[in-house]
Write an enzyme that holds these catalytic residues in place. Sequence first.
Site, PDB file in Angstrom:
ATOM      1  N   ILE A   9      36.011  54.368  35.642  1.00  0.00           N
ATOM      2  CA  ILE A   9      35.423  55.487  36.419  1.00  0.00           C
ATOM      3  C   ILE A   9      33.967  55.232  36.802  1.00  0.00           C
ATOM      4  N   GLY A  11      32.860  52.465  37.929  1.00  0.00           N
ATOM      5  CA  GLY A  11      32.805  51.431  38.969  1.00  0.00           C
ATOM      6  C   GLY A  11      32.751  52.022  40.367  1.00  0.00           C
ATOM      7  N   ASP A  13      35.080  52.023  42.845  1.00  0.00           N
ATOM      8  CA  ASP A  13      36.262  52.796  43.238  1.00  0.00           C
ATOM      9  C   ASP A  13      36.427  54.031  42.352  1.00  0.00           C
ATOM     10  N   ASP A  58      38.090  51.357  25.617  1.00  0.00           N
ATOM     11  CA  ASP A  58      37.926  50.007  26.150  1.00  0.00           C
ATOM     12  C   ASP A  58      39.323  49.438  26.367  1.00  0.00           C
ATOM     13  N   ALA A  81      40.043  49.856  35.671  1.00  0.00           N
ATOM     14  CA  ALA A  81      39.123  49.058  34.851  1.00  0.00           C
ATOM     15  C   ALA A  81      39.500  47.585  34.913  1.00  0.00           C
ATOM     16  N   GLN A  83      37.469  43.309  34.604  1.00  0.00           N
ATOM     17  CA  GLN A  83      36.400  42.357  34.885  1.00  0.00           C
ATOM     18  C   GLN A  83      36.719  41.945  36.311  1.00  0.00           C
ATOM     19  N   THR A 127      45.507  43.319  43.673  1.00  0.00           N
ATOM     20  CA  THR A 127      44.502  42.738  44.565  1.00  0.00           C
ATOM     21  C   THR A 127      45.047  41.691  45.533  1.00  0.00           C
ATOM     22  N   GLU A 129      43.646  39.041  46.029  1.00  0.00           N
ATOM     23  CA  GLU A 129      43.380  37.729  45.430  1.00  0.00           C
ATOM     24  C   GLU A 129      44.686  37.074  44.952  1.00  0.00           C
ATOM     25  N   TYR A 151      40.688  35.083  37.509  1.00  0.00           N
ATOM     26  CA  TYR A 151      40.820  36.524  37.813  1.00  0.00           C
ATOM     27  C   TYR A 151      42.192  36.797  38.432  1.00  0.00           C
ATOM     28  N   LYS A 155      45.334  38.996  37.104  1.00  0.00           N
ATOM     29  CA  LYS A 155      45.834  40.138  37.881  1.00  0.00           C
ATOM     30  C   LYS A 155      47.307  39.957  38.260  1.00  0.00           C
ATOM     31  N   ARG A 186      28.834  49.339  46.145  1.00  0.00           N
ATOM     32  CA  ARG A 186      29.389  48.045  45.741  1.00  0.00           C
ATOM     33  C   ARG A 186      28.426  47.344  44.785  1.00  0.00           C
TER      34      ARG A 186
HETATM   35  P1  NAP Z   1      33.833  47.495  39.591  1.00  0.00           P
HETATM   36  O1  NAP Z   1      32.855  48.232  40.423  1.00  0.00           O
HETATM   37  O2  NAP Z   1      33.489  46.170  39.034  1.00  0.00           O
HETATM   38  O3  NAP Z   1      34.250  48.472  38.370  1.00  0.00           O
HETATM   39  C1  NAP Z   1      34.993  48.000  37.289  1.00  0.00           C
HETATM   40  C2  NAP Z   1      35.129  49.114  36.283  1.00  0.00           C
HETATM   41  O4  NAP Z   1      35.891  48.629  35.154  1.00  0.00           O
HETATM   42  C3  NAP Z   1      33.792  49.622  35.705  1.00  0.00           C
HETATM   43  O5  NAP Z   1      33.890  51.005  35.514  1.00  0.00           O
HETATM   44  C4  NAP Z   1      33.730  48.906  34.356  1.00  0.00           C
HETATM   45  O6  NAP Z   1      32.956  49.585  33.395  1.00  0.00           O
HETATM   46  C5  NAP Z   1      35.197  48.958  33.955  1.00  0.00           C
HETATM   47  N1  NAP Z   1      35.537  48.005  32.898  1.00  0.00           N
HETATM   48  C6  NAP Z   1      35.330  46.668  32.892  1.00  0.00           C
HETATM   49  N2  NAP Z   1      35.785  46.129  31.752  1.00  0.00           N
HETATM   50  C7  NAP Z   1      36.273  47.168  31.012  1.00  0.00           C
HETATM   51  C8  NAP Z   1      36.866  47.256  29.725  1.00  0.00           C
HETATM   52  N3  NAP Z   1      37.036  46.190  28.957  1.00  0.00           N
HETATM   53  N4  NAP Z   1      37.260  48.478  29.273  1.00  0.00           N
HETATM   54  C9  NAP Z   1      37.084  49.584  30.022  1.00  0.00           C
HETATM   55  N5  NAP Z   1      36.509  49.562  31.256  1.00  0.00           N
HETATM   56  C10 NAP Z   1      36.121  48.358  31.743  1.00  0.00           C
HETATM   57  O7  NAP Z   1      35.218  47.313  40.383  1.00  0.00           O
HETATM   58  P2  NAP Z   1      35.767  48.071  41.693  1.00  0.00           P
HETATM   59  O8  NAP Z   1      35.308  47.339  42.896  1.00  0.00           O
HETATM   60  O9  NAP Z   1      35.532  49.512  41.568  1.00  0.00           O
HETATM   61  O10 NAP Z   1      37.328  47.751  41.572  1.00  0.00           O
HETATM   62  C11 NAP Z   1      38.209  48.616  40.858  1.00  0.00           C
HETATM   63  C12 NAP Z   1      39.479  47.852  40.513  1.00  0.00           C
HETATM   64  O11 NAP Z   1      40.105  47.383  41.705  1.00  0.00           O
HETATM   65  C13 NAP Z   1      39.292  46.620  39.644  1.00  0.00           C
HETATM   66  O12 NAP Z   1      40.427  46.519  38.815  1.00  0.00           O
HETATM   67  C14 NAP Z   1      39.273  45.470  40.623  1.00  0.00           C
HETATM   68  O13 NAP Z   1      39.676  44.272  40.000  1.00  0.00           O
HETATM   69  C15 NAP Z   1      40.272  45.971  41.650  1.00  0.00           C
HETATM   70  N6  NAP Z   1      40.111  45.521  43.022  1.00  0.00           N
HETATM   71  C16 NAP Z   1      38.910  45.672  43.660  1.00  0.00           C
HETATM   72  C17 NAP Z   1      38.797  45.313  44.995  1.00  0.00           C
HETATM   73  C18 NAP Z   1      37.510  45.512  45.747  1.00  0.00           C
HETATM   74  O14 NAP Z   1      37.375  44.919  46.832  1.00  0.00           O
HETATM   75  N7  NAP Z   1      36.582  46.331  45.262  1.00  0.00           N
HETATM   76  C19 NAP Z   1      39.915  44.807  45.684  1.00  0.00           C
HETATM   77  C20 NAP Z   1      41.119  44.682  44.983  1.00  0.00           C
HETATM   78  C21 NAP Z   1      41.210  45.055  43.684  1.00  0.00           C
HETATM   79  P3  NAP Z   1      31.362  49.284  33.204  1.00  0.00           P
HETATM   80  O15 NAP Z   1      30.670  50.124  34.246  1.00  0.00           O
HETATM   81  O16 NAP Z   1      31.130  49.730  31.814  1.00  0.00           O
HETATM   82  O17 NAP Z   1      31.164  47.815  33.424  1.00  0.00           O
HETATM   83  O1  F7E Z   2      33.365  37.068  47.643  1.00  0.00           O
HETATM   84  C1  F7E Z   2      32.147  34.097  49.432  1.00  0.00           C
HETATM   85  C2  F7E Z   2      33.015  33.884  48.214  1.00  0.00           C
HETATM   86  O2  F7E Z   2      32.548  38.010  45.487  1.00  0.00           O
HETATM   87  C3  F7E Z   2      33.915  37.078  48.940  1.00  0.00           C
HETATM   88  C4  F7E Z   2      36.480  41.595  44.182  1.00  0.00           C
HETATM   89  O3  F7E Z   2      36.290  42.970  44.407  1.00  0.00           O
HETATM   90  O4  F7E Z   2      37.591  41.301  46.295  1.00  0.00           O
HETATM   91  C5  F7E Z   2      36.483  40.873  45.521  1.00  0.00           C
HETATM   92  O5  F7E Z   2      36.552  39.477  45.267  1.00  0.00           O
HETATM   93  C6  F7E Z   2      33.828  35.692  49.578  1.00  0.00           C
HETATM   94  C7  F7E Z   2      34.302  34.558  48.663  1.00  0.00           C
HETATM   95  O6  F7E Z   2      34.547  39.031  46.656  1.00  0.00           O
HETATM   96  C8  F7E Z   2      28.719  34.187  48.258  1.00  0.00           C
HETATM   97  O7  F7E Z   2      33.158  32.487  47.937  1.00  0.00           O
HETATM   98  C9  F7E Z   2      29.833  33.234  49.856  1.00  0.00           C
HETATM   99  O8  F7E Z   2      35.090  33.640  49.390  1.00  0.00           O
HETATM  100  O9  F7E Z   2      32.336  39.389  47.599  1.00  0.00           O
HETATM  101  P1  F7E Z   2      33.099  38.414  46.807  1.00  0.00           P
HETATM  102  P2  F7E Z   2      35.957  38.392  46.274  1.00  0.00           P
HETATM  103  O10 F7E Z   2      35.833  37.133  45.530  1.00  0.00           O
HETATM  104  O11 F7E Z   2      36.773  38.374  47.526  1.00  0.00           O
HETATM  105  C10 F7E Z   2      38.874  41.057  45.705  1.00  0.00           C
HETATM  106  C11 F7E Z   2      39.939  41.589  46.630  1.00  0.00           C
HETATM  107  C12 F7E Z   2      38.981  41.545  44.312  1.00  0.00           C
HETATM  108  O12 F7E Z   2      40.060  41.886  43.839  1.00  0.00           O
HETATM  109  C13 F7E Z   2      37.781  41.361  43.431  1.00  0.00           C
HETATM  110  O13 F7E Z   2      37.837  42.276  42.331  1.00  0.00           O
HETATM  111  O14 F7E Z   2      32.458  35.423  49.846  1.00  0.00           O
HETATM  112  N1  F7E Z   2      30.701  33.986  49.164  1.00  0.00           N
HETATM  113  N2  F7E Z   2      28.612  33.326  49.321  1.00  0.00           N
HETATM  114  C14 F7E Z   2      30.046  34.613  48.167  1.00  0.00           C
HETATM  115  N3  F7E Z   2      30.460  35.488  47.228  1.00  0.00           N
HETATM  116  C15 F7E Z   2      29.525  35.970  46.356  1.00  0.00           C
HETATM  117  N4  F7E Z   2      29.903  36.883  45.422  1.00  0.00           N
HETATM  118  N5  F7E Z   2      28.217  35.561  46.392  1.00  0.00           N
HETATM  119  C16 F7E Z   2      27.757  34.674  47.329  1.00  0.00           C
HETATM  120  O15 F7E Z   2      26.585  34.321  47.344  1.00  0.00           O
END
Ligand code: NAP
Ligand code: F7E
Length: 362
Positions: A9, A11, A13, A58, A81, A83, A127, A129, A151, A155, A186
């Site tokens: 919560i 994070g 989303d 956790d 939740a 990493q 995801t 990914e 990761y 997943k 973000r």
């Molecule tokens: P985020 O901002 O990194 O938030 C992650 C949340 O998970 C935070 O509240 C964090 O708590 C909590 N968390 C991490 N480890 C935990 C643990 N061991 N026990 C309990 N809580 C834990 O991620 P988000 O972008 O909101 O994404 C939400 C979910 O969607 C994640 O599962 C992510 O992998 C998935 N996802 C994200 C994207 C995207 O583009 N954003 C796309 C596809 C899927 P703390 O605040 O304490 O660290």
């Molecule tokens: O990278 C490139 C990097 O870290 C996007 C998570 O929310 O979305 C997220 O994962 C792209 C990659 O997101 C930098 O190599 C270049 O190709 O913003 P990102 P991600 O890896 O796509 C998916 C859907 C999730 O599920 C994940 O939880 O950008 N890139 N230069 C970089 N990336 C970062 N972080 N930093 C750079 O300097």
Amino acid sequence: MKKALITGITGQDGSFLAEFLLHKGYDVHGIIRRSSVDYRERIAHLEGHERFHLHYGDLGDSMSIMQVLSLVRPDEIYNLAAQSHVQVSFDAPEYTANVDATGTLRILESVRLCGLADSCRIYHASTSELYGRVEAVPQDEQTPFHPYSPYAVAKLYGFWIVKEYRDAYGMFCCNGILFNHESERRGETFVTRKITLAAARIKQGKQEKLLLGNLDSLRDWGYAKDYVECMWLMLQQEQPDDYVVATGEQHSVREFCQLAFHEAGIELRFEGEGVHEKGIDVATGKVVIEVSPDFYRPTDVVNLLGNPEKARTKLGWNPQKTPFAELVRLMVKHDMGKVAADDAAARVKVNLEEYLEKGIVK
Ligand code: NAP
Ligand code: F7E
């Protein structure tokens, strides 16, 4: 009144979803982790709301999950939740597997053990990914998975264990295969936010240069606030299912930079290739973006583009509610304000320290 439990919560989303569900009239419960600093910036504005409750827990600790579940007995669980940083998963692969893979199992099995399997609906944050080293473009629900980071491998387990509990025990659980979604909330080390913050700082003279990795990487970027509605819609259907959630539009990291800097008032020209590529401020001739191999990944996912047709037709969800240009604009606008405000706050602090020193303020 329906009760929802959100893991993650604090994070990006989780905070948008909590707002969305409160607005729908839900009693909203969230799991938070103990931390040495109480840093709950994204949900601070919700604390004190009469239908908003927080519990310590956790995903690495089954007992804490069982305790919260038996206390709350939610109608809906949103398991967000994780990493969630792909690059970090190369540094902490075991931890990532424990939280993102086994943590998902802990939620599902705890629901069963608490006797909630027939009544509780579960959304799981899967995801794009999973498509990893992509086998087709665009990707939809039928595209084969080829995970390409610790990761994504973790997943993938989460995705299949959710399907398994659906088939084996008839539980109502859904995977949302969400493509990248961003916002002004973000995390600051994801590429979009790193760029919008840097554009704001460079424009305001607070940063010289932005170092990035792979500029050619292609993503389907949407707005997080729109995506949480789709999570909720999945749990309101008659049958549980898995859905791709995406905009259906693709841009490179380089394009994101160009537009974000433009919104901040800097026109960019890119020169060179690979590690020698540079982003130059056209007006001043200064190099403001450089490529650093430090941000290259051992294996990188470079061609993500989602097909949101199923979510559009079956859920009635609008994938283009916030177009790409609008997303970049709102992030840059927010960060221009944040950088200016941080600066003002720092000035106040410095003044206060000076006044305290001189005995002007006691
Ligand atoms: P985020 O901002 O990194 O938030 C992650 C949340 O998970 C935070 O509240 C964090 O708590 C909590 N968390 C991490 N480890 C935990 C643990 N061991 N026990 C309990 N809580 C834990 O991620 P988000 O972008 O909101 O994404 C939400 C979910 O969607 C994640 O599962 C992510 O992998 C998935 N996802 C994200 C994207 C995207 O583009 N954003 C796309 C596809 C899927 P703390 O605040 O304490 O660290
Ligand atoms: O990278 C490139 C990097 O870290 C996007 C998570 O929310 O979305 C997220 O994962 C792209 C990659 O997101 C930098 O190599 C270049 O190709 O913003 P990102 P991600 O890896 O796509 C998916 C859907 C999730 O599920 C994940 O939880 O950008 N890139 N230069 C970089 N990336 C970062 N972080 N930093 C750079 O300097």
